[in-house]
Design a protein around this motif. Structure first.
Motif, PDB file in Angstrom:
ATOM      1  N   ALA A  34       0.818  -1.213   0.000  1.00  0.00           N
ATOM      2  CA  ALA A  34       0.000   0.000   0.000  1.00  0.00           C
ATOM      3  C   ALA A  34       0.851   1.261   0.000  1.00  0.00           C
ATOM      4  O   ALA A  34       0.439   2.306  -0.517  1.00  0.00           O
ATOM      5  CB  ALA A  34      -0.936  -0.003   1.214  1.00  0.00           C
ATOM      6  N   ALA A  35       2.051   1.176   0.589  1.00  0.00           N
ATOM      7  CA  ALA A  35       2.896   2.368   0.729  1.00  0.00           C
ATOM      8  C   ALA A  35       3.713   2.656  -0.526  1.00  0.00           C
ATOM      9  O   ALA A  35       4.032   3.822  -0.800  1.00  0.00           O
ATOM     10  CB  ALA A  35       3.833   2.201   1.918  1.00  0.00           C
ATOM     11  N   ALA A  36       4.070   1.629  -1.285  1.00  0.00           N
ATOM     12  CA  ALA A  36       4.947   1.810  -2.441  1.00  0.00           C
ATOM     13  C   ALA A  36       4.194   2.402  -3.623  1.00  0.00           C
ATOM     14  O   ALA A  36       3.102   1.960  -3.963  1.00  0.00           O
ATOM     15  CB  ALA A  36       5.573   0.476  -2.836  1.00  0.00           C
ATOM     16  N   ALA A  37       4.810   3.401  -4.249  1.00  0.00           N
ATOM     17  CA  ALA A  37       4.169   4.047  -5.396  1.00  0.00           C
ATOM     18  C   ALA A  37       4.533   3.375  -6.712  1.00  0.00           C
ATOM     19  O   ALA A  37       3.805   3.505  -7.696  1.00  0.00           O
ATOM     20  CB  ALA A  37       4.554   5.527  -5.436  1.00  0.00           C
ATOM     21  N   THR A  38       5.661   2.678  -6.747  1.00  0.00           N
ATOM     22  CA  THR A  38       6.125   2.038  -7.977  1.00  0.00           C
ATOM     23  C   THR A  38       6.711   0.670  -7.638  1.00  0.00           C
ATOM     24  O   THR A  38       7.099   0.421  -6.490  1.00  0.00           O
ATOM     25  CB  THR A  38       7.217   2.875  -8.668  1.00  0.00           C
ATOM     26  N   PRO A  39       6.812  -0.210  -8.611  1.00  0.00           N
ATOM     27  CA  PRO A  39       7.458  -1.502  -8.360  1.00  0.00           C
ATOM     28  C   PRO A  39       8.893  -1.349  -7.854  1.00  0.00           C
ATOM     29  O   PRO A  39       9.345  -2.110  -7.001  1.00  0.00           O
ATOM     30  CB  PRO A  39       7.405  -2.196  -9.717  1.00  0.00           C
ATOM     31  N   ALA A  40       9.628  -0.362  -8.375  1.00  0.00           N
ATOM     32  CA  ALA A  40      11.001  -0.147  -7.918  1.00  0.00           C
ATOM     33  C   ALA A  40      11.037   0.276  -6.457  1.00  0.00           C
ATOM     34  O   ALA A  40      11.899  -0.167  -5.685  1.00  0.00           O
ATOM     35  CB  ALA A  40      11.692   0.895  -8.794  1.00  0.00           C
ATOM     36  N   GLU A  41      10.106   1.125  -6.072  1.00  0.00           N
ATOM     37  CA  GLU A  41      10.042   1.558  -4.678  1.00  0.00           C
ATOM     38  C   GLU A  41       9.671   0.391  -3.772  1.00  0.00           C
ATOM     39  O   GLU A  41      10.225   0.227  -2.683  1.00  0.00           O
ATOM     40  CB  GLU A  41       9.029   2.690  -4.516  1.00  0.00           C
ATOM     41  N   LEU A  42       8.754  -0.439  -4.240  1.00  0.00           N
ATOM     42  CA  LEU A  42       8.375  -1.617  -3.458  1.00  0.00           C
ATOM     43  C   LEU A  42       9.575  -2.534  -3.264  1.00  0.00           C
ATOM     44  O   LEU A  42       9.821  -3.021  -2.153  1.00  0.00           O
ATOM     45  CB  LEU A  42       7.250  -2.376  -4.170  1.00  0.00           C
ATOM     46  N   ALA A  43      10.333  -2.749  -4.314  1.00  0.00           N
ATOM     47  CA  ALA A  43      11.506  -3.627  -4.209  1.00  0.00           C
ATOM     48  C   ALA A  43      12.495  -3.083  -3.189  1.00  0.00           C
ATOM     49  O   ALA A  43      13.063  -3.842  -2.385  1.00  0.00           O
ATOM     50  CB  ALA A  43      12.168  -3.768  -5.580  1.00  0.00           C
ATOM     51  N   ALA A  44      12.688  -1.767  -3.199  1.00  0.00           N
ATOM     52  CA  ALA A  44      13.616  -1.152  -2.245  1.00  0.00           C
ATOM     53  C   ALA A  44      13.092  -1.270  -0.815  1.00  0.00           C
ATOM     54  O   ALA A  44      13.859  -1.546   0.121  1.00  0.00           O
ATOM     55  CB  ALA A  44      13.839   0.311  -2.607  1.00  0.00           C
ATOM     56  N   MET A  45      11.798  -1.101  -0.639  1.00  0.00           N
ATOM     57  CA  MET A  45      11.206  -1.185   0.700  1.00  0.00           C
ATOM     58  C   MET A  45      11.288  -2.607   1.249  1.00  0.00           C
ATOM     59  O   MET A  45      11.614  -2.819   2.419  1.00  0.00           O
ATOM     60  CB  MET A  45       9.754  -0.692   0.652  1.00  0.00           C
ATOM     61  N   VAL A  46      11.001  -3.573   0.398  1.00  0.00           N
ATOM     62  CA  VAL A  46      11.087  -4.977   0.828  1.00  0.00           C
ATOM     63  C   VAL A  46      12.528  -5.325   1.177  1.00  0.00           C
ATOM     64  O   VAL A  46      12.802  -6.006   2.173  1.00  0.00           O
ATOM     65  CB  VAL A  46      10.534  -5.916  -0.259  1.00  0.00           C
ATOM     66  N   ARG A  47      13.460  -4.842   0.374  1.00  0.00           N
ATOM     67  CA  ARG A  47      14.880  -5.100   0.646  1.00  0.00           C
ATOM     68  C   ARG A  47      15.295  -4.492   1.999  1.00  0.00           C
ATOM     69  O   ARG A  47      15.976  -5.143   2.795  1.00  0.00           O
ATOM     70  CB  ARG A  47      15.728  -4.520  -0.478  1.00  0.00           C
ATOM     71  N   ASP A  48      14.857  -3.268   2.251  1.00  0.00           N
ATOM     72  CA  ASP A  48      15.206  -2.613   3.516  1.00  0.00           C
ATOM     73  C   ASP A  48      14.591  -3.335   4.703  1.00  0.00           C
ATOM     74  O   ASP A  48      15.236  -3.521   5.745  1.00  0.00           O
ATOM     75  CB  ASP A  48      14.735  -1.160   3.507  1.00  0.00           C
ATOM     76  N   ARG A  49      13.352  -3.734   4.557  1.00  0.00           N
ATOM     77  CA  ARG A  49      12.682  -4.438   5.666  1.00  0.00           C
ATOM     78  C   ARG A  49      13.349  -5.783   5.905  1.00  0.00           C
ATOM     79  O   ARG A  49      13.582  -6.181   7.063  1.00  0.00           O
ATOM     80  CB  ARG A  49      11.189  -4.621   5.367  1.00  0.00           C
ATOM     81  N   ALA A  50      13.672  -6.513   4.845  1.00  0.00           N
ATOM     82  CA  ALA A  50      14.332  -7.813   4.987  1.00  0.00           C
ATOM     83  C   ALA A  50      15.707  -7.668   5.625  1.00  0.00           C
ATOM     84  O   ALA A  50      16.192  -8.580   6.297  1.00  0.00           O
ATOM     85  CB  ALA A  50      14.443  -8.489   3.629  1.00  0.00           C
ATOM     86  N   ALA A  51      16.327  -6.492   5.452  1.00  0.00           N
ATOM     87  CA  ALA A  51      17.642  -6.237   6.045  1.00  0.00           C
ATOM     88  C   ALA A  51      17.546  -5.844   7.515  1.00  0.00           C
ATOM     89  O   ALA A  51      18.574  -5.681   8.170  1.00  0.00           O
ATOM     90  CB  ALA A  51      18.361  -5.147   5.264  1.00  0.00           C
ATOM     91  N   GLY A  52      16.311  -5.671   8.016  1.00  0.00           N
ATOM     92  CA  GLY A  52      16.146  -5.419   9.439  1.00  0.00           C
ATOM     93  C   GLY A  52      15.700  -4.032   9.829  1.00  0.00           C
ATOM     94  O   GLY A  52      15.533  -3.743  11.021  1.00  0.00           O
ATOM     95  N   ARG A  53      15.500  -3.143   8.881  1.00  0.00           N
ATOM     96  CA  ARG A  53      14.986  -1.820   9.233  1.00  0.00           C
ATOM     97  C   ARG A  53      13.569  -1.947   9.763  1.00  0.00           C
ATOM     98  O   ARG A  53      12.771  -2.757   9.266  1.00  0.00           O
ATOM     99  CB  ARG A  53      14.993  -0.885   8.019  1.00  0.00           C
ATOM    100  N   PRO A  54      13.194  -1.154  10.769  1.00  0.00           N
ATOM    101  CA  PRO A  54      11.827  -1.230  11.296  1.00  0.00           C
ATOM    102  C   PRO A  54      10.794  -0.967  10.207  1.00  0.00           C
ATOM    103  O   PRO A  54      10.985  -0.096   9.351  1.00  0.00           O
ATOM    104  CB  PRO A  54      11.802  -0.113  12.355  1.00  0.00           C
ATOM    105  N   LEU A  55       9.717  -1.718  10.251  1.00  0.00           N
ATOM    106  CA  LEU A  55       8.644  -1.551   9.273  1.00  0.00           C
ATOM    107  C   LEU A  55       8.176  -0.101   9.227  1.00  0.00           C
ATOM    108  O   LEU A  55       7.920   0.446   8.152  1.00  0.00           O
ATOM    109  CB  LEU A  55       7.472  -2.473   9.635  1.00  0.00           C
ATOM    110  N   GLU A  56       8.068   0.536  10.399  1.00  0.00           N
ATOM    111  CA  GLU A  56       7.568   1.907  10.461  1.00  0.00           C
ATOM    112  C   GLU A  56       8.494   2.883   9.757  1.00  0.00           C
ATOM    113  O   GLU A  56       8.040   3.846   9.126  1.00  0.00           O
ATOM    114  CB  GLU A  56       7.362   2.321  11.926  1.00  0.00           C
ATOM    115  N   HIS A  57       9.803   2.660   9.855  1.00  0.00           N
ATOM    116  CA  HIS A  57      10.749   3.511   9.132  1.00  0.00           C
ATOM    117  C   HIS A  57      10.672   3.266   7.632  1.00  0.00           C
ATOM    118  O   HIS A  57      10.802   4.200   6.837  1.00  0.00           O
ATOM    119  CB  HIS A  57      12.170   3.242   9.626  1.00  0.00           C
ATOM    120  N   VAL A  58      10.460   2.030   7.244  1.00  0.00           N
ATOM    121  CA  VAL A  58      10.376   1.703   5.823  1.00  0.00           C
ATOM    122  C   VAL A  58       9.104   2.281   5.211  1.00  0.00           C
ATOM    123  O   VAL A  58       9.139   2.907   4.139  1.00  0.00           O
ATOM    124  CB  VAL A  58      10.422   0.178   5.611  1.00  0.00           C
ATOM    125  N   ALA A  59       7.983   2.096   5.900  1.00  0.00           N
ATOM    126  CA  ALA A  59       6.701   2.579   5.384  1.00  0.00           C
ATOM    127  C   ALA A  59       6.530   4.076   5.576  1.00  0.00           C
ATOM    128  O   ALA A  59       5.769   4.722   4.854  1.00  0.00           O
ATOM    129  CB  ALA A  59       5.550   1.829   6.061  1.00  0.00           C
TER     130      ALA A  59
END
Length: 268
Positions: A34-59
């Motif tokens: 819901a937060a990602a505006a583009t597929p590229a942004e979604l990929a970056a957000m998923v990568r950051d979350r998988a790396a351990g960044r808090p969901l709230e910071h990513v979203a």
């Protein structure tokens, strides 16, 4: 506009998050999609979350007291247990009350209080962290609050001295030695001053309690959160400062809150 996911894309995001150890992978995938505006942004957000960044910071936001609170990278993420602190303070915030959210972080407590009461209050907030102040100004804009940057009471206008009816102070209360035991999301990604309460976790509380009686109006109250283990000592800190303290506990949130009132007849 959010990405409109196919079943395969949603499944792929969930699989990636689950593999990274995210317990609530389905819910997190929904938020990121819901937060990602583009597929590229979604990929970056998923990568950051998988790396351990808090969901709230990513979203870029956290849910708190049914509000969407903006949370920038590095800023302390409001915890759900602190909703009890906001409710406790809101219960005593009469119409026109002068409310201060000290150590405000994102401003979540002040925003929740303003949204809870059905009458206007005068709201001020302050934090030492410039990034937190920027968040708080966004989150509190609708309430008309003034947000200041600085160290505790030094950040506030001197004209508020002796006039504060409700003082919210979500001070850091993790003992320094326990910082290493915190989840990596907090330990690595949130500002340490928002977590570290000193040797016994009560250093910042002592500073707040020492000055609170001079800032509170007669009958005004200081509200802060503490742990079960620290509660007795925390009560002693505020009573030694001349405040009358009571302890509250919310079992559902496992939250302990102290309400410390300046007696109406107290001579400072």
């Amino acid at each position: 506009m959010p990405v409109h996911p196919s079943v395969n894309l949603r499944s792929a995001v969930i699989t990636r998050l689950r593999a990274a150890g995210c317990v609530f992978a389905e819910d997190e995938a929904r938020i990121l999609l819901a937060a990602a505006a583009t597929p590229a942004e979604l990929a970056a957000m998923v990568r950051d979350r998988a790396a351990g960044r808090p969901l709230e910071h990513v979203a870029g936001w956290a849910e708190f007291a049914c509000l969407r609170i903006a949370v920038d990278p590095g800023v302390f993420v409001p915890r759900r247990r602190s909703e009890f602190l906001a409710r406790s303070a809101a219960a005593l915030a009469r119409e026109g009350a002068l409310v201060v959210d000290l150590c405000c972080g994102t401003g979540a407590l002040g925003a929740a209080l303003a949204a809870t009461v059905d009458h206007p209050v005068r709201l001020y907030a302050a934090d030492l962290d410039p990034a937190a102040v920027r968040c708080a100004r966004r989150n509190l804009a609708a309430s008309g609050a003034e947000v200041f940057e600085g160290d505790l009471f030094e950040a506030l206008p001197p004209g508020l001295r002796g006039r504060v009816d409700v003082l919210l102070a979500n001070v850091p209360y993790v003992p320094t030695a326990d910082i290493a035991l915190l989840p990596a999301e907090a330990r690595l990604h949130e500002a340490r001053p928002a977590l570290d309460g000193g040797a016994d976790g009560l250093d910042v509380l002592r500073r707040v309690a020492a000055d609170a009686p001079r800032w509170l109006a007669p009958g005004g109250a200081l509200f802060f959160e503490t742990s079960d283990q620290q509660a007795a000592t925390a009560l002693g800190v505020v009573t030694a400062a001349g405040l009358t303290a009571v302890l509250g506990y919310d079992e559902d949130l496992d939250a302990t809150v102290v309400t410390a009132t300046r007696p109406p007849g107290a001579v400072l």
